[in-house]
Design a protein around this motif. Sequence first.
Motif, PDB file in Angstrom:
ATOM      1  N   TYR A 101      30.480  51.387  55.223  1.00 10.68           N
ATOM      2  CA  TYR A 101      30.171  50.021  54.770  1.00 10.68           C
ATOM      3  C   TYR A 101      31.237  49.478  53.819  1.00 10.68           C
ATOM      4  N   ARG A 102      31.819  50.359  53.012  1.00 12.37           N
ATOM      5  CA  ARG A 102      32.843  49.893  52.078  1.00 12.37           C
ATOM      6  C   ARG A 102      34.065  49.353  52.818  1.00 12.37           C
ATOM      7  N   LEU A 141      35.617  46.118  65.874  1.00 13.65           N
ATOM      8  CA  LEU A 141      36.943  45.510  65.996  1.00 13.65           C
ATOM      9  C   LEU A 141      38.017  46.484  65.519  1.00 13.65           C
ATOM     10  N   ALA A 142      37.786  47.123  64.383  1.00 14.58           N
ATOM     11  CA  ALA A 142      38.758  48.082  63.857  1.00 14.58           C
ATOM     12  C   ALA A 142      38.920  49.267  64.805  1.00 14.58           C
ATOM     13  N   ALA A 143      37.816  49.721  65.403  1.00 16.05           N
ATOM     14  CA  ALA A 143      37.891  50.840  66.347  1.00 16.05           C
ATOM     15  C   ALA A 143      38.674  50.455  67.594  1.00 16.05           C
ATOM     16  N   LEU A 153      24.891  51.070  68.949  1.00 19.05           N
ATOM     17  CA  LEU A 153      25.727  51.733  67.953  1.00 19.05           C
ATOM     18  C   LEU A 153      25.172  51.491  66.552  1.00 19.05           C
ATOM     19  N   THR A 154      25.079  52.548  65.741  1.00 25.38           N
ATOM     20  CA  THR A 154      24.576  52.433  64.368  1.00 25.38           C
ATOM     21  C   THR A 154      25.546  53.099  63.397  1.00 25.38           C
ATOM     22  N   TYR A 155      25.521  52.632  62.161  1.00 26.51           N
ATOM     23  CA  TYR A 155      26.354  53.231  61.119  1.00 26.51           C
ATOM     24  C   TYR A 155      25.955  54.696  60.888  1.00 26.51           C
ATOM     25  N   SER A 169      30.274  44.967  58.384  1.00 28.45           N
ATOM     26  CA  SER A 169      29.420  44.620  59.523  1.00 28.45           C
ATOM     27  C   SER A 169      29.811  45.439  60.741  1.00 28.45           C
ATOM     28  N   LYS A 170      28.878  45.543  61.693  1.00 26.21           N
ATOM     29  CA  LYS A 170      29.164  46.295  62.907  1.00 26.21           C
ATOM     30  C   LYS A 170      30.301  45.659  63.688  1.00 26.21           C
ATOM     31  N   ARG A 171      30.363  44.332  63.694  1.00 22.51           N
ATOM     32  CA  ARG A 171      31.464  43.649  64.376  1.00 22.51           C
ATOM     33  C   ARG A 171      32.817  44.095  63.812  1.00 22.51           C
TER      34      ARG A 171
END
Length: 204
Positions: free
Chosen positions: A55-56, A66-68, A38-40, A60-62
Amino acid sequence: MHGVSNESMRKRRRGAELEAALLEAAWDELVAVGYERLTYEAVADRAGTSRPVLYRRWPSKRELVLAALRHRTPPLPDAPPDTGDLRGDVLALLHRVITRMRELAPVREVLAAEQGQATELSAYLAARNQGPGLTWMRTALERAARRGEIDAPDALPDRLVTLPVVLVVHELFMARRTPTDADLEEIVDQLFLPLVAHQLGQHP
């Protein structure tokens, strides 16, 4: 097909609507490629926005994953099903575990990647797993004691209490097969209930 540009989408969406779209895109990307890949950039492309917007909110990807997960996964029920007897409760609980594991299939890779990590993401995943594994099983046993089916459920060790769920999760993750109704009945009738009766000295 793309009658609305990404730029106009960015202008139109705000606040909670924008955040929901970003988290849906992150979930879809997690399902499509997995946690490691997974990438931004890919999530931003799915959401029709830019990487800085992501990013704002989630540096971080973690944090993004987590939010998803929090956005997409339903809250755990407070208690397991109550069918009126211990056997029925455990069988219903195992069916719920299977359903939940199917719903959260993309989480498997995240679990593996986060194993042994002391992060907010790993803590969230551990809390999700604890419900059916120990807390729910203890609840089912306490109900059975109140109904007079068993005595002193607190005397049962955690390994025995979690045995049915551990066996089901092993089938799903390690054997990569979904237990049948007959499998669940075998776990409950031939393993779990006899071991509980033996441990508590309640032989027929």
